[in-house]
Every structure is written in C-alpha cells, then in structure tokens.
Design a protein around this motif. Structure first.
Motif, PDB file in Angstrom:
ATOM      1  N   LEU A   1      39.944  50.272  45.331  1.00  0.00           N
ATOM      2  CA  LEU A   1      41.088  49.555  44.766  1.00  0.00           C
ATOM      3  C   LEU A   1      41.257  48.193  45.433  1.00  0.00           C
ATOM      4  CD1 LEU A   1      43.507  49.614  42.856  1.00  0.00           C
ATOM      5  CD2 LEU A   1      44.827  50.738  44.663  1.00  0.00           C
ATOM      6  N   ALA A   2      41.084  48.181  46.771  1.00  0.00           N
ATOM      7  CA  ALA A   2      41.207  46.915  47.505  1.00  0.00           C
ATOM      8  C   ALA A   2      40.135  45.921  47.073  1.00  0.00           C
ATOM      9  CB  ALA A   2      41.102  47.189  49.008  1.00  0.00           C
ATOM     10  N   LEU A   3      38.920  46.398  46.871  1.00  0.00           N
ATOM     11  CA  LEU A   3      37.832  45.530  46.410  1.00  0.00           C
ATOM     12  C   LEU A   3      38.116  44.981  45.020  1.00  0.00           C
ATOM     13  CD1 LEU A   3      34.669  47.455  47.681  1.00  0.00           C
ATOM     14  CD2 LEU A   3      35.381  45.144  48.360  1.00  0.00           C
ATOM     15  N   MET A   4      38.656  45.850  44.155  1.00  0.00           N
ATOM     16  CA  MET A   4      38.992  45.410  42.789  1.00  0.00           C
ATOM     17  C   MET A   4      40.057  44.325  42.833  1.00  0.00           C
ATOM     18  SD  MET A   4      39.042  48.999  40.669  1.00  0.00           S
ATOM     19  CE  MET A   4      39.809  48.222  39.273  1.00  0.00           C
ATOM     20  N   LEU A   5      41.079  44.504  43.668  1.00  0.00           N
ATOM     21  CA  LEU A   5      42.148  43.505  43.787  1.00  0.00           C
ATOM     22  C   LEU A   5      41.605  42.200  44.352  1.00  0.00           C
ATOM     23  CD1 LEU A   5      45.056  45.744  45.151  1.00  0.00           C
ATOM     24  CD2 LEU A   5      44.899  44.685  42.887  1.00  0.00           C
ATOM     25  N   TYR A   6      40.696  42.308  45.330  1.00  0.00           N
ATOM     26  CA  TYR A   6      40.121  41.115  45.942  1.00  0.00           C
ATOM     27  C   TYR A   6      39.280  40.326  44.937  1.00  0.00           C
ATOM     28  CZ  TYR A   6      37.273  38.181  48.975  1.00  0.00           C
ATOM     29  OH  TYR A   6      36.645  37.107  49.560  1.00  0.00           O
ATOM     30  N   PHE A   7      38.426  41.040  44.203  1.00  0.00           N
ATOM     31  CA  PHE A   7      37.582  40.374  43.204  1.00  0.00           C
ATOM     32  C   PHE A   7      38.430  39.807  42.058  1.00  0.00           C
ATOM     33  CE2 PHE A   7      34.013  42.995  44.991  1.00  0.00           C
ATOM     34  CZ  PHE A   7      33.246  41.920  45.403  1.00  0.00           C
ATOM     35  N   ASN A   8      39.521  40.492  41.724  1.00  0.00           N
ATOM     36  CA  ASN A   8      40.430  39.981  40.699  1.00  0.00           C
ATOM     37  C   ASN A   8      41.079  38.681  41.163  1.00  0.00           C
ATOM     38  OD1 ASN A   8      41.977  40.271  38.172  1.00  0.00           O
ATOM     39  ND2 ASN A   8      43.713  40.499  39.547  1.00  0.00           N
ATOM     40  N   PHE A   9      41.463  38.636  42.465  1.00  0.00           N
ATOM     41  CA  PHE A   9      42.029  37.417  43.035  1.00  0.00           C
ATOM     42  C   PHE A   9      41.014  36.271  42.984  1.00  0.00           C
ATOM     43  CE2 PHE A   9      42.037  34.822  46.945  1.00  0.00           C
ATOM     44  CZ  PHE A   9      43.206  34.100  46.738  1.00  0.00           C
ATOM     45  N   LEU A  10      39.757  36.551  43.361  1.00  0.00           N
ATOM     46  CA  LEU A  10      38.710  35.527  43.325  1.00  0.00           C
ATOM     47  C   LEU A  10      38.466  35.024  41.907  1.00  0.00           C
ATOM     48  CD1 LEU A  10      36.021  36.963  45.796  1.00  0.00           C
ATOM     49  CD2 LEU A  10      37.650  35.115  46.218  1.00  0.00           C
ATOM     50  N   LEU A  11      38.487  35.964  40.940  1.00  0.00           N
ATOM     51  CA  LEU A  11      38.262  35.595  39.549  1.00  0.00           C
ATOM     52  C   LEU A  11      39.373  34.699  39.028  1.00  0.00           C
ATOM     53  CD1 LEU A  11      36.558  35.954  36.994  1.00  0.00           C
ATOM     54  CD2 LEU A  11      37.901  38.006  36.469  1.00  0.00           C
TER      55      LEU A  11
END
Length: 265
Positions: A12-22
């Motif tokens: 979940l943390a990785l998904m949130l991080y990649f969403n932030f980068l996107l």
C-alpha cells in the motif's frame, strides 16, 4: 499472519508513493505544455507584428505628415483665420488617430496574464482592421463589416485580437491574384454564443489540406510557420470558444469563430 499484514502495508505504501510520483510528473508535464503553448503564441504574435510592420509604419507616417505640413505653414499663415480654423480642427484629430493606432499596437504586443471580460465585438474588429489599412489598400481588397454595434462577447481582448489578425492575414494571402478581392466579416448571436464569420473570395483550400489546417507547423506557404491557426485554436479553447472552416478550391473560404456572449455589467 504478521508477515502478510506487513507485506500488505508495504504494498500500500509503495502504491501511494508511486501515485504521488505520477501526480507530480503529470503536473510537471502540464506546466511544461502550458509554457510551450505560451511561447508558441508569443512567437506567433511577434511574427504577425513583423508581417504588419510596413503597413503600421505607413499608417503612423500619414498623420505625422499632415501635422508636419501644418507646422511648416504656421509662420506664414498664422494670421489667416481660415488656416487657424483648419489647424485647430485637423491637428487634434490626426494626433488622436495616431494615439489610437499606437495604443492598439501596444495593447496587442504587451505581454500580460489572460483576462476575460465583456468586450464590444465591433470595437474589437475595428481595432484589428486598423492595423491592416495599408495592406488592404495596396492589395485593393474591399472590406465589408456587418456586425451589430451592441453585440458583446466575453473574452480576453488581446488574445482574441491575435486570433482575428491570424484569420484576416490568411484571408489577405488567399485573395492574392483575385481580380476583385473581398473580405466579409459578419456576426450573429445564437443562444449564449456569438458566431463570427470571416469570408473571402480567394483560392480556397484543398480538401486534404482542410483536415490539417489546425495541426502545428502545417503550412502550404513557402515562408509560413504553420503556427497561426494552431495557436488560434488553443486561444479560443482557453476563451471557451471554437473555430471551424468551410472551403472549396476556387470558391473561397469561410472561417467561423464561436465566442461566449458578453455578461451583463
């Protein structure tokens, strides 16, 4: 069980991080695209001023010549009441004519943030046409304007003037070689929009080219940049407007522009 929960939280943390980068990348690209559009629009504006420069210089020279003539005659004819009457009448009008032309040019060239407000459409068209005075005269182009003097539009004045200049310039170039060149500018209100048509009796556009005229850098002119209509399309989009073209080879061209109706003040 414990490791499964940890793995879930990590995912979940990785998904949130990649969403932030996107999201950050999308914002960056949108900002970059907006800057690019602004640079292209500015380039198009400067090119239009360059194309009109000779005509504008001529328009400025005319009132200056009139004023110079009166000033040179002043020592010899000041005691003549008729001369004093003429100089009192003509010189202020020539100065006002010169001031109006320079204000129009400076307002068009000066960079500023977009500002939509209610504008009189006929005034917008007339202020644009004054920049073409010499060009129309040299090419013997007859201009007809059929616009209700009370018609208002809600636009950015400077941006819409740039669109009008691009469209009129194209019409002038399209009528080269025509025996009796004509350009008609008309407008009518339909519901909550105003439809403006720029019609010329020029050479028209081939059907294959008609589909590409709003593509950036597409041009059939030897010295053209292909930016005029592409920039106009973006400007009108920003002003909640539309543009479309009807044309047939040998039958002239109609450029339609839709603008939102002016708001009550």
């Amino acid at each position: 069980m414990f490791y499964g929960i940890v793995a879930l939280y990590l995912a979940l943390a990785l998904m949130l991080y990649f969403n932030f980068l996107l999201q950050r990348e999308v914002k960056r690209r949108i900002a970059t695209e907006k800057q690019l559009i602004e640079k292209i629009a500015h380039k198009d504006k400067m090119e239009a001023i360059g194309n009109l420069a000779a005509g504008i210089a001529h328009e400025i020279r005319n009132p200056l010549t009139s004023i110079k003539t009166f000033v040179e005659l002043l020592p010899q004819k000041y005691d003549n009441p008729l001369f004093r009457e003429k100089i009192s009448y003509f010189v202020p009008r020539e100065i006002e004519r010169l001031n109006s032309l320079l204000n129009t040019l400076l307002d068009y060239a000066r960079p500023r943030k977009s500002l939509q407000q209610t504008e009189n459409l006929l005034d917008l068209v007339r202020n644009t046409l004054v920049l073409f005075g010499t060009m129309f005269e040299e090419n013997k182009i007859r201009i007809a304007v059929e616009i209700d003097p009370d018609l208002k539009v809600f636009v950015d004045r400077q941006q819409i003037q740039q669109v009008f200049i691009n469209v009129i310039m194209n019409a002038v170039e399209a009528t080269e070689g025509v025996s009796e060149p004509k350009i008609l500018i008309a407008a009518e209100q339909k519901a909550k929009e105003v439809i403006i048509v720029f019609q010329d009796n020029g050479m028209g556009i081939e059907n294959d080219n008609l589909r590409k005229i709003f593509d950036p850098f597409f041009t059939t002119k030897p010295t053209g940049t292909g930016l005029g209509l592409a920039v106009s399309y973006q400007i009108l989009k920003e002003n909640m407007g539309r543009i479309w073209v009807e044309s047939k080879p040998g039958e002239g061209t109609k450029v339609f522009i839709s603008l939102p109706i002016g708001k009550e003040v």
